[in-house]
Scaffold this active site. Structure first.
Site, PDB file in Angstrom:
ATOM      1  N   ARG A  15       0.832  -1.196   0.000  1.00  0.00           N
ATOM      2  CA  ARG A  15       0.000   0.000   0.000  1.00  0.00           C
ATOM      3  C   ARG A  15       0.875   1.257   0.000  1.00  0.00           C
ATOM      4  NH1 ARG A  15      -3.622  -1.519   5.147  1.00  0.00           N
ATOM      5  NH2 ARG A  15      -1.625  -2.482   5.709  1.00  0.00           N
ATOM      6  N   TYR A  94      -1.039   4.465  10.649  1.00  0.00           N
ATOM      7  CA  TYR A  94      -1.416   3.503  11.681  1.00  0.00           C
ATOM      8  C   TYR A  94      -0.221   3.310  12.605  1.00  0.00           C
ATOM      9  CZ  TYR A  94      -5.582   2.116   9.030  1.00  0.00           C
ATOM     10  OH  TYR A  94      -6.785   2.108   8.389  1.00  0.00           O
ATOM     11  N   HIS A  96      -0.751   1.531  16.270  1.00  0.00           N
ATOM     12  CA  HIS A  96      -1.002   0.336  17.094  1.00  0.00           C
ATOM     13  C   HIS A  96       0.067   0.198  18.175  1.00  0.00           C
ATOM     14  CE1 HIS A  96      -4.176  -0.945  14.374  1.00  0.00           C
ATOM     15  NE2 HIS A  96      -3.360  -0.821  13.353  1.00  0.00           N
ATOM     16  N   ARG A 279       1.055 -14.767  17.715  1.00  0.00           N
ATOM     17  CA  ARG A 279       2.225 -13.911  17.518  1.00  0.00           C
ATOM     18  C   ARG A 279       2.192 -13.437  16.078  1.00  0.00           C
ATOM     19  NH1 ARG A 279       5.766 -17.081  14.638  1.00  0.00           N
ATOM     20  NH2 ARG A 279       5.706 -19.341  15.007  1.00  0.00           N
ATOM     21  N   ALA A 299       0.004  -9.404  10.363  1.00  0.00           N
ATOM     22  CA  ALA A 299      -0.289  -8.117  10.997  1.00  0.00           C
ATOM     23  C   ALA A 299      -0.673  -7.018  10.009  1.00  0.00           C
ATOM     24  CB  ALA A 299       0.915  -7.665  11.821  1.00  0.00           C
TER      25      ALA A 299
END
Length: 371
Positions: A15, A94, A96, A279, A299
Protein backbone atom coordinates in the site's frame (compact mmCIF):
# COMPACT_ATOMS: atom_id res chain seq x y z
CA UNK A 1 3.19 22.42 3.83
CA UNK A 2 5.63 19.88 2.43
CA UNK A 3 4.04 16.43 2.71
CA UNK A 4 6.24 13.36 2.40
CA UNK A 5 5.14 9.93 1.18
CA UNK A 6 7.84 7.26 1.67
CA UNK A 7 7.69 3.76 0.23
CA UNK A 8 6.37 1.24 2.76
CA UNK A 9 9.06 -1.20 3.92
CA UNK A 10 7.17 -3.66 6.12
CA UNK A 11 7.22 -7.25 4.83
CA UNK A 12 5.02 -7.56 1.73
CA UNK A 13 3.40 -4.17 2.32
CA UNK A 14 2.35 -2.79 -1.05
CA UNK A 15 0.00 0.00 0.00
CA UNK A 16 1.00 3.66 -0.17
CA UNK A 17 0.04 6.63 1.99
CA UNK A 18 -1.32 8.80 -0.81
CA UNK A 19 -2.62 7.95 -4.27
CA UNK A 20 -1.91 10.24 -7.23
CA UNK A 21 -5.47 11.53 -6.88
CA UNK A 22 -4.87 12.48 -3.24
CA UNK A 23 -1.59 14.13 -4.19
CA UNK A 24 -3.35 16.19 -6.83
CA UNK A 25 -5.89 17.36 -4.27
CA UNK A 26 -3.15 18.41 -1.84
CA UNK A 27 -1.28 20.27 -4.58
CA UNK A 28 -4.52 22.02 -5.59
CA UNK A 29 -4.71 23.29 -2.00
CA UNK A 30 -1.27 24.85 -2.36
CA UNK A 31 0.89 22.18 -0.75
CA UNK A 32 4.00 20.38 -1.97
CA UNK A 33 4.18 16.59 -1.99
CA UNK A 34 7.43 14.63 -2.09
CA UNK A 35 6.96 10.96 -3.03
CA UNK A 36 9.71 8.36 -2.86
CA UNK A 37 10.38 6.70 -6.19
CA UNK A 38 8.27 3.55 -6.86
CA UNK A 39 6.28 4.16 -3.64
CA UNK A 40 3.07 3.53 -5.58
CA UNK A 41 4.26 0.57 -7.64
CA UNK A 42 2.24 -1.87 -5.52
CA UNK A 43 -1.03 -0.21 -6.54
CA UNK A 44 0.00 0.28 -10.15
CA UNK A 45 0.83 4.00 -9.75
CA UNK A 46 4.07 5.01 -11.48
CA UNK A 47 6.40 7.90 -10.74
CA UNK A 48 5.02 9.49 -13.92
CA UNK A 49 1.51 9.28 -12.46
CA UNK A 50 2.67 11.11 -9.35
CA UNK A 51 4.54 13.74 -11.36
CA UNK A 52 1.41 14.32 -13.44
CA UNK A 53 -0.48 14.89 -10.17
CA UNK A 54 2.05 17.55 -9.18
CA UNK A 55 4.39 15.63 -6.88
CA UNK A 56 8.15 15.74 -6.80
CA UNK A 57 9.92 12.37 -6.80
CA UNK A 58 12.69 11.62 -4.30
CA UNK A 59 15.32 9.01 -5.03
CA UNK A 60 15.55 7.80 -1.43
CA UNK A 61 13.43 7.50 1.69
CA UNK A 62 16.04 9.55 3.56
CA UNK A 63 15.23 12.56 1.37
CA UNK A 64 11.54 12.27 2.17
CA UNK A 65 12.06 11.95 5.92
CA UNK A 66 14.62 14.77 5.99
CA UNK A 67 12.57 17.32 4.03
CA UNK A 68 8.91 16.67 4.84
CA UNK A 69 7.04 18.58 7.52
CA UNK A 70 4.41 15.84 7.61
CA UNK A 71 4.92 12.17 6.78
CA UNK A 72 1.88 10.25 5.52
CA UNK A 73 2.23 6.47 5.66
CA UNK A 74 0.14 3.35 6.00
CA UNK A 75 1.91 1.05 8.47
CA UNK A 76 3.74 1.91 11.66
CA UNK A 77 7.26 3.23 11.10
CA UNK A 78 9.93 0.57 11.29
CA UNK A 79 13.04 1.13 13.43
CA UNK A 80 15.08 2.61 10.59
CA UNK A 81 12.25 5.04 9.85
CA UNK A 82 11.70 6.00 13.49
CA UNK A 83 15.35 6.98 13.70
CA UNK A 84 14.69 9.67 11.09
CA UNK A 85 11.75 11.31 12.87
CA UNK A 86 12.40 14.68 14.45
CA UNK A 87 10.81 17.18 16.78
CA UNK A 88 8.31 19.43 15.02
CA UNK A 89 7.56 16.80 12.36
CA UNK A 90 4.09 15.26 12.08
CA UNK A 91 3.59 11.55 11.45
CA UNK A 92 0.15 10.43 10.25
CA UNK A 93 -0.25 6.65 9.91
CA UNK A 94 -1.42 3.50 11.68
CA UNK A 95 0.60 3.06 14.88
CA UNK A 96 -1.00 0.34 17.09
CA UNK A 97 1.23 1.27 20.02
CA UNK A 98 -0.32 -0.64 22.93
CA UNK A 99 1.45 -3.95 22.18
CA UNK A 100 4.62 -2.26 20.84
CA UNK A 101 6.82 -0.77 23.59
CA UNK A 102 9.87 -0.36 21.33
CA UNK A 103 8.00 1.75 18.79
CA UNK A 104 6.43 3.84 21.55
CA UNK A 105 9.81 4.48 23.16
CA UNK A 106 11.28 5.63 19.84
CA UNK A 107 8.34 7.90 19.04
CA UNK A 108 8.53 9.49 22.48
CA UNK A 109 12.28 10.03 22.03
CA UNK A 110 11.77 11.64 18.61
CA UNK A 111 9.70 14.54 19.94
CA UNK A 112 7.49 14.26 16.83
CA UNK A 113 3.73 14.70 16.70
CA UNK A 114 2.40 11.20 16.03
CA UNK A 115 -1.24 10.80 15.02
CA UNK A 116 -2.64 7.27 14.73
CA UNK A 117 -5.31 6.49 12.15
CA UNK A 118 -6.80 3.82 14.39
CA UNK A 119 -7.80 6.16 17.23
CA UNK A 120 -9.23 9.06 15.20
CA UNK A 121 -12.94 9.19 16.07
CA UNK A 122 -16.20 10.26 14.42
CA UNK A 123 -19.29 12.05 15.69
CA UNK A 124 -21.18 8.74 15.74
CA UNK A 125 -18.57 7.18 18.02
CA UNK A 126 -16.95 5.14 15.25
CA UNK A 127 -13.35 4.90 14.09
CA UNK A 128 -13.54 6.19 10.50
CA UNK A 129 -9.90 5.61 9.54
CA UNK A 130 -9.82 2.10 10.96
CA UNK A 131 -13.17 1.03 9.51
CA UNK A 132 -12.17 0.55 5.85
CA UNK A 133 -9.16 -1.60 6.72
CA UNK A 134 -11.28 -3.54 9.20
CA UNK A 135 -13.76 -4.14 6.39
CA UNK A 136 -10.99 -5.43 4.15
CA UNK A 137 -9.38 -7.53 6.89
CA UNK A 138 -12.72 -8.98 7.96
CA UNK A 139 -13.48 -10.11 4.43
CA UNK A 140 -9.94 -11.38 3.88
CA UNK A 141 -10.05 -13.38 7.10
CA UNK A 142 -12.54 -15.81 5.60
CA UNK A 143 -10.60 -16.01 2.35
CA UNK A 144 -7.35 -16.70 4.26
CA UNK A 145 -9.00 -19.10 6.70
CA UNK A 146 -10.69 -21.10 3.96
CA UNK A 147 -7.32 -21.50 2.24
CA UNK A 148 -5.63 -22.60 5.48
CA UNK A 149 -8.25 -25.31 5.95
CA UNK A 150 -6.79 -27.14 2.95
CA UNK A 151 -4.93 -30.26 4.05
CA UNK A 152 -1.74 -29.28 2.22
CA UNK A 153 -1.59 -26.18 4.45
CA UNK A 154 -2.08 -28.07 7.69
CA UNK A 155 -5.84 -27.68 7.89
CA UNK A 156 -8.62 -30.21 8.34
CA UNK A 157 -8.98 -30.77 4.60
CA UNK A 158 -12.39 -29.17 4.60
CA UNK A 159 -14.23 -27.04 2.03
CA UNK A 160 -15.76 -24.28 4.10
CA UNK A 161 -19.03 -24.11 2.18
CA UNK A 162 -19.41 -27.87 1.76
CA UNK A 163 -21.17 -29.38 -1.26
CA UNK A 164 -24.62 -30.94 -1.67
CA UNK A 165 -24.82 -33.90 0.68
CA UNK A 166 -21.79 -32.78 2.73
CA UNK A 167 -22.12 -30.50 5.74
CA UNK A 168 -20.57 -27.03 5.50
CA UNK A 169 -17.84 -25.95 7.89
CA UNK A 170 -18.51 -23.89 10.99
CA UNK A 171 -17.08 -20.39 11.43
CA UNK A 172 -16.89 -18.84 14.89
CA UNK A 173 -16.43 -15.06 14.90
CA UNK A 174 -15.28 -13.40 18.12
CA UNK A 175 -16.46 -9.79 18.01
CA UNK A 176 -19.40 -8.41 16.07
CA UNK A 177 -17.93 -5.05 15.06
CA UNK A 178 -16.67 -4.01 11.63
CA UNK A 179 -14.29 -6.97 11.29
CA UNK A 180 -16.85 -9.46 12.53
CA UNK A 181 -19.74 -8.26 10.41
CA UNK A 182 -17.61 -8.26 7.26
CA UNK A 183 -16.27 -11.72 8.06
CA UNK A 184 -19.87 -12.86 8.46
CA UNK A 185 -20.79 -11.46 5.02
CA UNK A 186 -18.08 -13.56 3.37
CA UNK A 187 -18.68 -16.70 5.43
CA UNK A 188 -22.40 -16.62 4.75
CA UNK A 189 -21.68 -16.05 1.08
CA UNK A 190 -19.60 -19.22 0.99
CA UNK A 191 -22.39 -21.18 2.63
CA UNK A 192 -20.68 -21.79 5.97
CA UNK A 193 -22.41 -22.16 9.32
CA UNK A 194 -21.72 -18.90 11.19
CA UNK A 195 -21.76 -18.08 14.89
CA UNK A 196 -20.91 -14.59 16.18
CA UNK A 197 -20.04 -13.98 19.82
CA UNK A 198 -20.00 -10.47 21.29
CA UNK A 199 -20.31 -9.03 24.77
CA UNK A 200 -22.97 -6.53 23.64
CA UNK A 201 -26.54 -7.70 23.15
CA UNK A 202 -27.20 -4.55 21.12
CA UNK A 203 -24.45 -5.57 18.68
CA UNK A 204 -25.95 -9.04 18.40
CA UNK A 205 -29.39 -7.54 17.75
CA UNK A 206 -27.90 -5.46 14.94
CA UNK A 207 -26.31 -8.53 13.39
CA UNK A 208 -29.53 -10.52 13.56
CA UNK A 209 -31.36 -7.62 11.94
CA UNK A 210 -28.73 -7.62 9.19
CA UNK A 211 -28.33 -11.35 8.59
CA UNK A 212 -31.49 -12.92 9.97
CA UNK A 213 -31.34 -16.68 10.39
CA UNK A 214 -28.12 -16.95 8.37
CA UNK A 215 -26.17 -16.61 11.61
CA UNK A 216 -26.37 -17.72 15.23
CA UNK A 217 -25.35 -15.36 18.02
CA UNK A 218 -24.18 -15.75 21.60
CA UNK A 219 -23.19 -13.40 24.41
CA UNK A 220 -19.48 -13.58 25.17
CA UNK A 221 -18.76 -15.72 28.22
CA UNK A 222 -16.06 -18.27 28.85
CA UNK A 223 -18.70 -20.98 28.62
CA UNK A 224 -20.08 -19.84 25.25
CA UNK A 225 -16.60 -19.48 23.76
CA UNK A 226 -15.50 -22.92 24.94
CA UNK A 227 -18.71 -24.54 23.75
CA UNK A 228 -18.42 -23.17 20.24
CA UNK A 229 -14.65 -23.66 19.96
CA UNK A 230 -15.18 -27.39 20.31
CA UNK A 231 -16.89 -27.84 16.94
CA UNK A 232 -15.66 -24.84 14.94
CA UNK A 233 -13.47 -25.30 11.89
CA UNK A 234 -12.43 -21.65 11.54
CA UNK A 235 -12.24 -19.07 14.34
CA UNK A 236 -11.91 -15.37 13.54
CA UNK A 237 -10.59 -12.99 16.21
CA UNK A 238 -12.08 -9.57 15.59
CA UNK A 239 -12.30 -7.93 19.00
CA UNK A 240 -11.22 -4.32 19.50
CA UNK A 241 -10.76 -1.95 22.41
CA UNK A 242 -9.70 1.33 20.72
CA UNK A 243 -6.05 2.10 21.43
CA UNK A 244 -5.68 -0.70 24.00
CA UNK A 245 -4.30 -4.22 23.82
CA UNK A 246 -6.83 -6.80 22.69
CA UNK A 247 -8.23 -9.02 25.46
CA UNK A 248 -7.05 -12.62 25.39
CA UNK A 249 -10.32 -14.50 24.91
CA UNK A 250 -8.84 -17.90 24.04
CA UNK A 251 -6.11 -19.36 26.24
CA UNK A 252 -3.56 -21.95 25.18
CA UNK A 253 -5.37 -24.55 27.29
CA UNK A 254 -8.58 -23.87 25.34
CA UNK A 255 -6.90 -24.93 22.08
CA UNK A 256 -7.16 -28.52 23.31
CA UNK A 257 -10.94 -28.20 22.96
CA UNK A 258 -10.55 -27.66 19.22
CA UNK A 259 -10.32 -30.28 16.51
CA UNK A 260 -6.85 -30.90 14.99
CA UNK A 261 -6.41 -28.91 11.81
CA UNK A 262 -8.89 -26.20 12.82
CA UNK A 263 -7.76 -22.68 11.88
CA UNK A 264 -7.46 -19.44 13.85
CA UNK A 265 -7.26 -16.10 12.01
CA UNK A 266 -6.38 -13.35 14.50
CA UNK A 267 -7.34 -10.05 12.89
CA UNK A 268 -6.72 -8.36 16.26
CA UNK A 269 -2.98 -9.13 16.04
CA UNK A 270 -2.14 -5.45 15.40
CA UNK A 271 -3.32 -4.82 18.96
CA UNK A 272 -1.57 -7.85 20.38
CA UNK A 273 -4.10 -10.52 19.35
CA UNK A 274 -7.06 -12.05 21.16
CA UNK A 275 -5.61 -15.58 21.38
CA UNK A 276 -2.95 -16.29 24.00
CA UNK A 277 -0.94 -18.24 21.43
CA UNK A 278 -0.97 -15.52 18.77
CA UNK A 279 2.23 -13.91 17.52
CA UNK A 280 2.52 -11.64 14.52
CA UNK A 281 3.35 -13.27 11.19
CA UNK A 282 3.97 -11.93 7.71
CA UNK A 283 2.59 -12.49 4.24
CA UNK A 284 5.84 -14.34 3.48
CA UNK A 285 5.32 -16.81 6.36
CA UNK A 286 1.69 -16.37 7.38
CA UNK A 287 1.00 -19.44 9.52
CA UNK A 288 2.32 -21.65 12.28
CA UNK A 289 0.83 -24.43 14.41
CA UNK A 290 0.26 -24.71 18.14
CA UNK A 291 -1.15 -27.99 19.47
CA UNK A 292 -2.32 -28.94 15.98
CA UNK A 293 -4.22 -25.68 15.44
CA UNK A 294 -3.21 -23.55 12.44
CA UNK A 295 -2.64 -19.89 13.37
CA UNK A 296 -2.83 -17.16 10.72
CA UNK A 297 -1.71 -13.89 12.35
CA UNK A 298 -0.56 -11.60 9.54
CA UNK A 299 -0.29 -8.12 11.00
CA UNK A 300 -0.94 -6.26 7.75
CA UNK A 301 -3.58 -8.37 6.06
CA UNK A 302 -4.98 -5.56 3.85
CA UNK A 303 -1.48 -5.13 2.40
CA UNK A 304 -2.19 -8.27 0.38
CA UNK A 305 -4.84 -6.40 -1.63
CA UNK A 306 -3.13 -3.01 -1.90
CA UNK A 307 -5.19 -1.48 -4.70
CA UNK A 308 -8.47 -1.97 -2.89
CA UNK A 309 -6.99 -1.09 0.50
CA UNK A 310 -5.15 2.05 -0.57
CA UNK A 311 -8.16 3.48 -2.39
CA UNK A 312 -10.44 2.73 0.57
CA UNK A 313 -7.96 4.22 3.04
CA UNK A 314 -7.37 7.40 1.03
CA UNK A 315 -11.10 7.99 0.80
CA UNK A 316 -11.16 8.58 4.54
CA UNK A 317 -7.67 9.93 5.32
CA UNK A 318 -7.57 12.67 2.68
CA UNK A 319 -9.85 15.15 4.49
CA UNK A 320 -7.67 14.87 7.61
CA UNK A 321 -4.44 15.17 5.59
CA UNK A 322 -5.75 18.37 4.06
CA UNK A 323 -6.88 19.74 7.42
CA UNK A 324 -3.46 19.06 8.95
CA UNK A 325 -1.70 20.63 5.97
CA UNK A 326 -4.00 23.64 5.66
CA UNK A 327 -3.96 24.60 9.33
CA UNK A 328 -0.77 23.06 10.62
CA UNK A 329 -0.88 20.15 13.03
CA UNK A 330 -1.29 22.12 16.24
CA UNK A 331 -4.22 24.22 15.06
CA UNK A 332 -5.90 21.31 13.31
CA UNK A 333 -5.69 19.24 16.49
CA UNK A 334 -7.08 22.09 18.57
CA UNK A 335 -9.97 22.67 16.18
CA UNK A 336 -10.98 19.05 15.59
CA UNK A 337 -11.65 16.91 18.65
CA UNK A 338 -12.00 13.78 16.51
CA UNK A 339 -8.58 14.27 14.95
CA UNK A 340 -7.24 15.09 18.40
CA UNK A 341 -8.37 11.65 19.58
CA UNK A 342 -5.81 10.28 17.13
CA UNK A 343 -2.91 12.02 18.85
CA UNK A 344 -0.94 9.24 20.55
CA UNK A 345 2.51 10.76 21.13
CA UNK A 346 3.60 14.40 21.02
CA UNK A 347 6.57 16.38 22.25
CA UNK A 348 8.03 13.40 24.06
CA UNK A 349 4.78 12.58 25.89
CA UNK A 350 2.17 9.83 25.49
CA UNK A 351 -1.18 11.53 24.91
CA UNK A 352 -3.41 8.48 24.54
CA UNK A 353 -4.71 7.11 27.85
CA UNK A 354 -5.08 3.50 26.66
CA UNK A 355 -1.55 3.39 25.27
CA UNK A 356 -0.15 4.96 28.44
CA UNK A 357 -1.99 2.45 30.62
CA UNK A 358 -0.86 -0.52 28.53
CA UNK A 359 2.81 0.49 28.55
CA UNK A 360 3.25 2.18 31.92
CA UNK A 361 3.55 5.81 30.81
CA UNK A 362 1.94 8.81 32.45
CA UNK A 363 -0.84 9.98 30.14
CA UNK A 364 -0.80 13.66 29.21
CA UNK A 365 -4.06 15.28 28.11
CA UNK A 366 -3.64 16.30 24.44
CA UNK A 367 -5.15 19.72 25.15
CA UNK A 368 -2.59 20.34 27.88
CA UNK A 369 0.22 19.75 25.43
CA UNK A 370 -1.42 21.68 22.59
CA UNK A 371 -2.06 24.78 24.66
Amino acid sequence: MLIGVPKEIKNHEYRVGMTPGSVREAVTHGHEVLVQTVAGAGIGASDADYRAAGARIADTAAEVWAQAQMIVKVKEPQAVERAQLRAGQTLFTYLHLAPDPEQTKDLVASGATCIAYETVTAANGGLPLLAPMSEVAGRMSIQAGASCLERSKGGRGLLLGGVPGVEAGKVLILGGGVVGSNAAIMAIGLGAQVVVIDRSVDVLRRLVAQFGTSIQTAVSTRDSIERHLADSDLVIGGVLIPGASAPKLVSKAMLKLMRPGAVIVDVAIDQGGCFETSRATTHAEPTYEVDGIVHYCVANMPGGVPRTSTMALNNVTLPFILELANKGARQALLDNLHLRAGLNVAGGKVTNAEVAHALGYEAVDPLTWLK
